[in-house]
Structure formats: C-alpha cells, structure tokens
Design a protein around this motif. Structure first.
Motif, PDB file in Angstrom:
ATOM      1  N   ASP A   1       4.018   6.789   5.452  1.00  0.00           N
ATOM      2  CA  ASP A   1       4.233   7.783   4.406  1.00  0.00           C
ATOM      3  C   ASP A   1       3.464   7.336   3.167  1.00  0.00           C
ATOM      4  O   ASP A   1       2.940   6.220   3.092  1.00  0.00           O
ATOM      5  CB  ASP A   1       5.715   8.018   4.127  1.00  0.00           C
ATOM      6  N   ARG A   2       3.388   8.215   2.182  1.00  0.00           N
ATOM      7  CA  ARG A   2       2.511   7.962   1.038  1.00  0.00           C
ATOM      8  C   ARG A   2       2.902   6.696   0.276  1.00  0.00           C
ATOM      9  O   ARG A   2       2.040   5.876  -0.051  1.00  0.00           O
ATOM     10  CB  ARG A   2       2.525   9.180   0.101  1.00  0.00           C
TER      11      ARG A   2
ATOM     12  N   LEU B   1       1.948   3.629   2.210  1.00  0.00           N
ATOM     13  CA  LEU B   1       0.501   3.432   2.218  1.00  0.00           C
ATOM     14  C   LEU B   1       0.025   2.828   0.903  1.00  0.00           C
ATOM     15  O   LEU B   1      -0.755   1.867   0.890  1.00  0.00           O
ATOM     16  CB  LEU B   1      -0.201   4.759   2.484  1.00  0.00           C
ATOM     17  N   LEU B   2       0.480   3.381  -0.214  1.00  0.00           N
ATOM     18  CA  LEU B   2       0.041   2.891  -1.515  1.00  0.00           C
ATOM     19  C   LEU B   2       0.468   1.445  -1.740  1.00  0.00           C
ATOM     20  O   LEU B   2      -0.258   0.662  -2.380  1.00  0.00           O
ATOM     21  CB  LEU B   2       0.578   3.787  -2.628  1.00  0.00           C
TER      22      LEU B   2
ATOM     23  N   THR C   1      -8.730   3.570   7.932  1.00  0.00           N
ATOM     24  CA  THR C   1      -7.856   4.739   7.779  1.00  0.00           C
ATOM     25  C   THR C   1      -8.025   5.710   8.940  1.00  0.00           C
ATOM     26  O   THR C   1      -9.020   5.679   9.668  1.00  0.00           O
ATOM     27  CB  THR C   1      -8.190   5.487   6.480  1.00  0.00           C
TER      28      THR C   1
ATOM     29  N   ASN D   1      -4.548   9.837   6.297  1.00  0.00           N
ATOM     30  CA  ASN D   1      -4.416   8.946   5.137  1.00  0.00           C
ATOM     31  C   ASN D   1      -5.288   9.488   4.003  1.00  0.00           C
ATOM     32  O   ASN D   1      -6.513   9.452   4.090  1.00  0.00           O
ATOM     33  CB  ASN D   1      -4.875   7.522   5.485  1.00  0.00           C
ATOM     34  N   ARG D   2      -4.663   9.998   2.968  1.00  0.00           N
ATOM     35  CA  ARG D   2      -5.423  10.562   1.849  1.00  0.00           C
ATOM     36  C   ARG D   2      -5.946   9.444   0.952  1.00  0.00           C
ATOM     37  O   ARG D   2      -5.173   8.642   0.430  1.00  0.00           O
ATOM     38  CB  ARG D   2      -4.560  11.535   1.042  1.00  0.00           C
TER      39      ARG D   2
ATOM     40  N   GLU E   1      -5.583   7.804  -6.786  1.00  0.00           N
ATOM     41  CA  GLU E   1      -4.313   7.091  -6.732  1.00  0.00           C
ATOM     42  C   GLU E   1      -4.371   5.958  -5.715  1.00  0.00           C
ATOM     43  O   GLU E   1      -3.926   4.828  -5.976  1.00  0.00           O
ATOM     44  CB  GLU E   1      -3.193   8.067  -6.393  1.00  0.00           C
ATOM     45  N   PHE E   2      -4.901   6.242  -4.541  1.00  0.00           N
ATOM     46  CA  PHE E   2      -5.059   5.241  -3.481  1.00  0.00           C
ATOM     47  C   PHE E   2      -5.950   4.101  -3.971  1.00  0.00           C
ATOM     48  O   PHE E   2      -5.623   2.918  -3.797  1.00  0.00           O
ATOM     49  CB  PHE E   2      -5.673   5.928  -2.263  1.00  0.00           C
TER      50      PHE E   2
ATOM     51  N   ASN F   1     -10.316  13.870   4.228  1.00  0.00           N
ATOM     52  CA  ASN F   1      -9.183  13.162   3.622  1.00  0.00           C
ATOM     53  C   ASN F   1      -9.610  12.190   2.528  1.00  0.00           C
ATOM     54  O   ASN F   1      -8.761  11.566   1.885  1.00  0.00           O
ATOM     55  CB  ASN F   1      -8.413  12.380   4.692  1.00  0.00           C
TER      56      ASN F   1
END
Length: 320
Positions: A37-38, A41-42, A53, A57-58, A62-63, A83
């Motif tokens: 989940d986001r 991942l972060l 990725t 995976n966006r 932010e990432f 993505n």
C-alpha cells in the motif's frame, strides 16, 4: 537507525531473478504477490539507491522525496511507464528504465488470442456452457466475424504493433497503422500508414498498442470510437488510451460488435458498465504472462540496476 539495503524490490519476481540481484547488492524484497500500500511503499523506499517497481507502484515527487537524494534508479518491471513521473525523476537526476523487447512475442500472442475470442464470441460460448443454460446448435447460433479479408488497423506500430502485423499475414488481413510518424518500409511489415481518423474509418478490427501518455490518454473517446465502421471490434492492450466508459457505451448501443481489453486504467477496478457487456472479453492484464517472458523482464530490470549502481548506463533507459 540502521541503513537499509541499497536495493528494494517491491514484489515477488520470477524464480532466480532476486538471486541474480543479490549476487551484486544487498536487497530487500517483498516476497509476496500482493502490492505494497502507499504508506508502506513510501516507508520502504527511504534510503534506497535503487527500487525495482511494478506498474501499480506510483513514482512521483512524494515517492522521490521519501526515497531521498541518494536514489539513482527506478527500474520498472514493465514496458509501460505511466506509473512514473518522468519529469520529476529527471529533475532529481534519477534514472528510469523499463523492460521493452523481451515481452513483444508474448504480448502479440495474447493480442491475437483476444482478437479471436472477441470476433468469434468464444467468451460468450464458454459462459453459456458453464452456466448450464440449455442450448442446441442452430444456423444462426453465436455467429461471429471471419477474419480473412477483414481490414485490421493498428494504433501504435512499435515492437508489439509490428509483431501483431506480422501475424496478420496468416489470417489474410490487410493491415493499416497509425503512428505519429510513418515507419520506414522495412519496419512496417507491409502495413499502410494512415492518418488517425482515416485509420479509424477503415478498420473493422482495431488493435490498440500505443503507450498511454498525456497526448494519448483517452485518445479513443466516444467521438473517435464513433468513427469506426459500425460493427467493428476493438482490442485494447494499453490502459488509458481507450475511454472504458465510452467503450462500454459503444457496445451497449450496438455500434461495436465486440471488444477485448487486457489492461485497465484503474485496475484492479473495472467499470461496471464494461463488466455488464456480454461481448466484452476482459482478462486480468495477461499480455506478458508467460514463464519465459516474466523471467526475461525480471532479468532485464536487474541488469539495469546492476549497470547503474556500477557507475554505468542502463540498458533500456526511459527519457522524459
């Protein structure tokens, strides 16, 4: 806080791929088929020099901010890269790579499987049998479209489009295509270049293989789908290029005979209107899903990481 291993792999890969990577670098791998989940991942990307990725995976500002300035490469385990915010990566000096070429054959084969399923109504026939509905053969029972002599249009004549065109010879289908630029004759596989609107107007079967970009997102909206001959068939191998709601509406109205879709804009979620269409063949992103191809995709992503972390250039870079 302990420094994390330099490489993060966000999902389980084909057998042997991680072992190739760990021969060169320490690796953290999420050893499951479920995506992160986001928030997870972060948190996981912090301090990494490389991240392998997958398409869900966006990778955005932010990432990249979460990862930190030491990040050198995002190796996408896919030929597509919708993505990834390429501009944000370029601004921070992060290399992006993908896995083109190695999935061409598998994806072209899947394209033809879907094309045949849609034109010959194979999904409807299988659902009928599995449902236990009484049936009997009849002269007008589940009639489909014959391919010989039927005009095939290809939107996006890259490697996959060219492989689709080569296979069309076996079905005696005349082939046309649209790219931003006309290909040299040696690359066009005997297909004729046409402007987009002419391609749509003359394609009884349309295959969509172009990448989804800012220019091509929802390129095939309701207006352009209406340019196809009545009773045409659309086969979409790229998420986001075909407006899925408009595609469902065209099927509902009878303007299209059938459609097939392998890759969805908001997968795993599909529009209810599209799911309701009996003549829509819908499969869960299986274009490259062969043992050989997924092995090759993983190996290429690893090769890109090893090259960049070793001070070299990626084999298959993606430019903004």
């Amino acid at each position: 806080m302990d420094t994390p291993p330099p490489v993060l792999v966000t999902r389980r890969l084909a057998p042997g791929v991680i072992e190739r990577l760990t021969a060169h670098h320490a690796v953290t791998c999420r050893d499951t088929d479920e995506e992160m989940d986001r928030a997870e991942l972060l948190d996981a990307v912090r301090g990494r020099r490389a991240v392998l990725t997958t398409l869900n995976n966006r990778v955005d500002a932010e990432f990249l901010d979460a990862a930190g300035p030491q990040l050198e490469i995002v190796a996408n385990h896919a030929v597509g890269f919708h993505n990834i915010d390429l501009a944000a990566c370029a601004e921070r000096g992060v290399v992006v790579s993908n896995t083109p070429g190695v999935l061409t054959t598998a994806t072209a084969e899947t394209t033809w499987a879907l094309l045949l399923a849609a034109t010959r109504r194979l999904g409807e026939g299988e659902r009928l049998l599995r449902s236990g509905t009484p049936w009997t053969w009849a002269p007008n029972f589940l009639l489909g479209l014959e391919l010989a002599g039927t005009p095939l249009g290809i939107l996006g004549m890259g490697r996959i489009g060219q492989a689709v065109a080569r296979r069309a010879r076996a079905f005696d289908m005349p082939v046309s295509y649209h790219n931003r630029r006309e290909l040299p004759p040696g690359q066009a596989e005997g297909a004729e270049w046409k402007p987009l609107e002419e391609l749509l107007a003359t394609s009884t079967v349309l295959v969509v293989t172009c990448p989804c970009t800012e220019e091509t997102r929802h390129l095939l909206d309701a207006r352009r789908l209406a340019m196809l001959p009545r009773g045409a068939v659309v086969v979409s191998m790229t998420a986001g290029v075909v407006d899925e709601e408009a595609l469902a509406a065209a099927l509902e109205s009878g303007a299209l005979f059938a459609a097939a879709v392998d890759n969805f804009e908001h997968e795993p979620d599909l529009p209810a209107a599209l799911l309701a269409q009996e003549r829509a063949v819908l499969v869960p992103h299986l274009g490259s899903a062969t043992v050989r191809t997924r092995q090759a995709m993983g190996d290429l992503a690893v090769d890109n990481i090893v090259a960049v972390l070793g001070g070299g250039e990626p084999l298959t870079p993606v430019k903004a």
